[in-house]
Motif scaffolding. Structure first.
Motif, PDB file in Angstrom:
ATOM      1  N   PRO A   1      87.477   5.669 -50.284  1.00  0.00           N
ATOM      2  CA  PRO A   1      87.297   3.957 -50.321  1.00  0.00           C
ATOM      3  C   PRO A   1      88.153   3.398 -48.971  1.00  0.00           C
ATOM      4  O   PRO A   1      87.864   2.062 -48.721  1.00  0.00           O
ATOM      5  CB  PRO A   1      87.868   3.753 -51.389  1.00  0.00           C
ATOM      6  N   ASP A   2      89.014   3.896 -48.552  1.00  0.00           N
ATOM      7  CA  ASP A   2      89.853   3.195 -47.440  1.00  0.00           C
ATOM      8  C   ASP A   2      89.384   3.557 -45.882  1.00  0.00           C
ATOM      9  O   ASP A   2      90.052   3.257 -45.004  1.00  0.00           O
ATOM     10  CB  ASP A   2      91.477   3.585 -47.484  1.00  0.00           C
ATOM     11  N   ALA A   3      88.366   4.115 -46.070  1.00  0.00           N
ATOM     12  CA  ALA A   3      87.521   4.599 -44.614  1.00  0.00           C
ATOM     13  C   ALA A   3      87.234   3.207 -43.942  1.00  0.00           C
ATOM     14  O   ALA A   3      86.979   2.194 -44.539  1.00  0.00           O
ATOM     15  CB  ALA A   3      86.331   5.252 -44.948  1.00  0.00           C
ATOM     16  N   ILE A   4      87.383   3.124 -42.463  1.00  0.00           N
ATOM     17  CA  ILE A   4      87.097   2.360 -41.710  1.00  0.00           C
ATOM     18  C   ILE A   4      85.645   2.556 -40.844  1.00  0.00           C
ATOM     19  O   ILE A   4      85.553   3.667 -40.531  1.00  0.00           O
ATOM     20  CB  ILE A   4      88.110   1.890 -40.468  1.00  0.00           C
ATOM     21  N   MET A   5      84.859   1.809 -41.083  1.00  0.00           N
ATOM     22  CA  MET A   5      83.495   2.010 -40.467  1.00  0.00           C
ATOM     23  C   MET A   5      83.005   0.685 -39.843  1.00  0.00           C
ATOM     24  O   MET A   5      83.377  -0.492 -40.083  1.00  0.00           O
ATOM     25  CB  MET A   5      82.404   2.125 -41.529  1.00  0.00           C
ATOM     26  N   SER A   6      82.400   0.866 -38.688  1.00  0.00           N
ATOM     27  CA  SER A   6      81.804  -0.365 -37.723  1.00  0.00           C
ATOM     28  C   SER A   6      80.565  -0.079 -37.242  1.00  0.00           C
ATOM     29  O   SER A   6      80.240   1.137 -36.887  1.00  0.00           O
ATOM     30  CB  SER A   6      82.948  -0.500 -36.615  1.00  0.00           C
ATOM     31  N   SER A   7      79.781  -1.114 -36.933  1.00  0.00           N
ATOM     32  CA  SER A   7      78.516  -0.784 -36.329  1.00  0.00           C
ATOM     33  C   SER A   7      78.558  -1.805 -35.127  1.00  0.00           C
ATOM     34  O   SER A   7      77.393  -2.528 -34.761  1.00  0.00           O
ATOM     35  CB  SER A   7      77.392  -1.246 -37.349  1.00  0.00           C
ATOM     36  N   ALA A   8      79.352  -1.863 -34.471  1.00  0.00           N
ATOM     37  CA  ALA A   8      79.844  -2.710 -33.354  1.00  0.00           C
ATOM     38  C   ALA A   8      78.857  -2.049 -32.056  1.00  0.00           C
ATOM     39  O   ALA A   8      78.431  -2.986 -31.425  1.00  0.00           O
ATOM     40  CB  ALA A   8      81.172  -2.696 -32.917  1.00  0.00           C
TER      41      ALA A   8
ATOM     42  N   LEU B   1      76.849   4.204 -36.380  1.00  0.00           N
ATOM     43  CA  LEU B   1      77.854   3.779 -37.141  1.00  0.00           C
ATOM     44  C   LEU B   1      79.076   4.544 -37.130  1.00  0.00           C
ATOM     45  O   LEU B   1      78.910   5.851 -37.008  1.00  0.00           O
ATOM     46  CB  LEU B   1      77.343   4.056 -38.516  1.00  0.00           C
ATOM     47  N   GLU B   2      80.218   3.857 -36.686  1.00  0.00           N
ATOM     48  CA  GLU B   2      81.393   4.627 -36.114  1.00  0.00           C
ATOM     49  C   GLU B   2      82.243   4.747 -37.579  1.00  0.00           C
ATOM     50  O   GLU B   2      82.538   3.751 -38.400  1.00  0.00           O
ATOM     51  CB  GLU B   2      82.255   3.655 -35.273  1.00  0.00           C
ATOM     52  N   ILE B   3      82.738   5.894 -37.907  1.00  0.00           N
ATOM     53  CA  ILE B   3      83.569   6.186 -39.107  1.00  0.00           C
ATOM     54  C   ILE B   3      84.734   6.887 -38.778  1.00  0.00           C
ATOM     55  O   ILE B   3      85.162   7.879 -37.882  1.00  0.00           O
ATOM     56  CB  ILE B   3      82.607   7.152 -40.106  1.00  0.00           C
ATOM     57  N   GLU B   4      85.848   6.414 -39.747  1.00  0.00           N
ATOM     58  CA  GLU B   4      87.019   6.810 -39.485  1.00  0.00           C
ATOM     59  C   GLU B   4      87.425   6.959 -41.068  1.00  0.00           C
ATOM     60  O   GLU B   4      87.697   6.038 -41.760  1.00  0.00           O
ATOM     61  CB  GLU B   4      88.095   5.986 -38.827  1.00  0.00           C
ATOM     62  N   ALA B   5      88.006   8.277 -41.450  1.00  0.00           N
ATOM     63  CA  ALA B   5      88.283   8.304 -42.850  1.00  0.00           C
ATOM     64  C   ALA B   5      89.852   9.286 -43.027  1.00  0.00           C
ATOM     65  O   ALA B   5      89.670  10.290 -42.098  1.00  0.00           O
ATOM     66  CB  ALA B   5      87.162   8.935 -43.706  1.00  0.00           C
ATOM     67  N   GLU B   6      90.566   8.907 -43.596  1.00  0.00           N
ATOM     68  CA  GLU B   6      91.596   9.957 -43.720  1.00  0.00           C
ATOM     69  C   GLU B   6      91.215  10.953 -45.047  1.00  0.00           C
ATOM     70  O   GLU B   6      91.261  10.507 -46.161  1.00  0.00           O
ATOM     71  CB  GLU B   6      92.872   9.260 -44.149  1.00  0.00           C
ATOM     72  N   ILE B   7      90.828  12.153 -44.842  1.00  0.00           N
ATOM     73  CA  ILE B   7      90.507  12.977 -45.751  1.00  0.00           C
ATOM     74  C   ILE B   7      91.368  13.737 -46.738  1.00  0.00           C
ATOM     75  O   ILE B   7      91.116  14.227 -47.872  1.00  0.00           O
ATOM     76  CB  ILE B   7      89.459  13.890 -45.162  1.00  0.00           C
ATOM     77  N   ALA B   8      92.329  13.682 -46.084  1.00  0.00           N
ATOM     78  CA  ALA B   8      93.852  14.217 -46.457  1.00  0.00           C
ATOM     79  C   ALA B   8      95.019  13.510 -46.111  1.00  0.00           C
ATOM     80  O   ALA B   8      94.763  13.290 -44.879  1.00  0.00           O
ATOM     81  CB  ALA B   8      93.945  15.884 -46.372  1.00  0.00           C
TER      82      ALA B   8
ATOM     83  N   GLY C   1      97.459  12.666 -43.494  1.00  0.00           N
ATOM     84  CA  GLY C   1      97.722  12.944 -42.183  1.00  0.00           C
ATOM     85  C   GLY C   1      96.605  13.939 -41.492  1.00  0.00           C
ATOM     86  O   GLY C   1      96.360  14.170 -40.307  1.00  0.00           O
ATOM     87  N   GLN C   2      95.708  13.884 -42.084  1.00  0.00           N
ATOM     88  CA  GLN C   2      94.039  14.504 -41.479  1.00  0.00           C
ATOM     89  C   GLN C   2      93.008  13.447 -41.506  1.00  0.00           C
ATOM     90  O   GLN C   2      92.421  13.119 -42.446  1.00  0.00           O
ATOM     91  CB  GLN C   2      93.652  15.698 -42.340  1.00  0.00           C
ATOM     92  N   ARG C   3      92.983  12.871 -40.124  1.00  0.00           N
ATOM     93  CA  ARG C   3      91.684  11.982 -40.053  1.00  0.00           C
ATOM     94  C   ARG C   3      90.556  12.530 -39.327  1.00  0.00           C
ATOM     95  O   ARG C   3      90.511  13.325 -38.643  1.00  0.00           O
ATOM     96  CB  ARG C   3      92.344  10.908 -38.928  1.00  0.00           C
ATOM     97  N   ALA C   4      89.568  11.919 -39.712  1.00  0.00           N
ATOM     98  CA  ALA C   4      87.942  12.088 -39.405  1.00  0.00           C
ATOM     99  C   ALA C   4      87.620  11.048 -38.661  1.00  0.00           C
ATOM    100  O   ALA C   4      87.630  10.001 -38.985  1.00  0.00           O
ATOM    101  CB  ALA C   4      87.112  12.432 -40.463  1.00  0.00           C
ATOM    102  N   GLU C   5      87.033  11.275 -37.550  1.00  0.00           N
ATOM    103  CA  GLU C   5      86.325  10.380 -36.369  1.00  0.00           C
ATOM    104  C   GLU C   5      85.258  10.972 -35.997  1.00  0.00           C
ATOM    105  O   GLU C   5      85.018  12.324 -35.411  1.00  0.00           O
ATOM    106  CB  GLU C   5      87.297  10.037 -35.198  1.00  0.00           C
ATOM    107  N   LEU C   6      83.933  10.248 -36.531  1.00  0.00           N
ATOM    108  CA  LEU C   6      82.544  10.781 -36.225  1.00  0.00           C
ATOM    109  C   LEU C   6      81.843   9.245 -35.954  1.00  0.00           C
ATOM    110  O   LEU C   6      82.224   8.232 -36.364  1.00  0.00           O
ATOM    111  CB  LEU C   6      82.350  11.803 -37.199  1.00  0.00           C
ATOM    112  N   SER C   7      80.780   9.642 -35.458  1.00  0.00           N
ATOM    113  CA  SER C   7      79.476   8.773 -35.560  1.00  0.00           C
ATOM    114  C   SER C   7      78.215   9.161 -36.304  1.00  0.00           C
ATOM    115  O   SER C   7      78.030  10.260 -36.294  1.00  0.00           O
ATOM    116  CB  SER C   7      79.255   8.350 -34.009  1.00  0.00           C
ATOM    117  N   PHE C   8      77.399   8.093 -36.648  1.00  0.00           N
ATOM    118  CA  PHE C   8      76.177   8.414 -37.034  1.00  0.00           C
ATOM    119  C   PHE C   8      75.224   7.496 -36.350  1.00  0.00           C
ATOM    120  O   PHE C   8      75.435   6.615 -36.279  1.00  0.00           O
ATOM    121  CB  PHE C   8      75.844   8.179 -38.670  1.00  0.00           C
ATOM    122  N   ASN C   9      74.411   8.133 -35.404  1.00  0.00           N
ATOM    123  CA  ASN C   9      73.253   7.541 -34.716  1.00  0.00           C
ATOM    124  C   ASN C   9      72.225   7.299 -35.729  1.00  0.00           C
ATOM    125  O   ASN C   9      71.536   8.110 -36.059  1.00  0.00           O
ATOM    126  CB  ASN C   9      72.936   8.549 -33.511  1.00  0.00           C
TER     127      ASN C   9
END
Length: 123
Positions: A33-40, A45-52, A54-62
């Motif tokens: 729920p606290d993930a940061i997403m942007s379609s700038a 769609l840019e995605i940043e999520a703390e999955i655990a 101290g463990q951050r995921a940074e990825l994109s969906f084209n």
């Protein structure tokens, strides 16, 4: 400059995924729920999520090419965890492939083997 990994439906056999970027965003929010997403950026769609902790995921969906991408940066399991959960929600029966940008050799990934099976060979 580092390499990037790409994950998409096995389009040679089944065509592209049919889900939308909005559905990806909804799925990510259900899990993190606290993930940061942007379609700038227009098609991403840019995605940043703390999955655990101290463990951050940074990825994109084209949106246009219906593919996830992420940089070759440890831990690779972080963005793969996000992709795994989204695909289990939105396309659990669709075959998945991955490749790295410098060789484009397709490698199958298996959602049916759980997260560890899905990340095998990368994480």
């Amino acid at each position: 400059m580092g390499s990037s990994f790409y994950v998409t439906a096995d389009q040679e056999h089944v065509g592209p995924w049919t889900f939308t970027g909005e559905q990806v965003e909804e799925s990510v929010r259900r899990h993190w729920p606290d993930a940061i997403m942007s379609s700038a950026f227009e098609d991403f769609l840019e995605i940043e999520a703390e999955i655990a902790p101290g463990q951050r995921a940074e990825l994109s969906f084209n949106h246009r090419h219906r593919a996830f991408s992420f940089e070759d940066r440890e831990p690779l399991s972080a963005p793969l965890t996000v992709i795994y959960e989204v695909l289990r929600d939105l396309a659990p029966e669709v075959p998945v492939v991955r490749w790295i940008d410098y060789d484009a050799e397709l490698t199958r990934m298996n959602l049916n083997d759980g997260l560890q099976g899905f990340t095998r060979g990368l994480a």
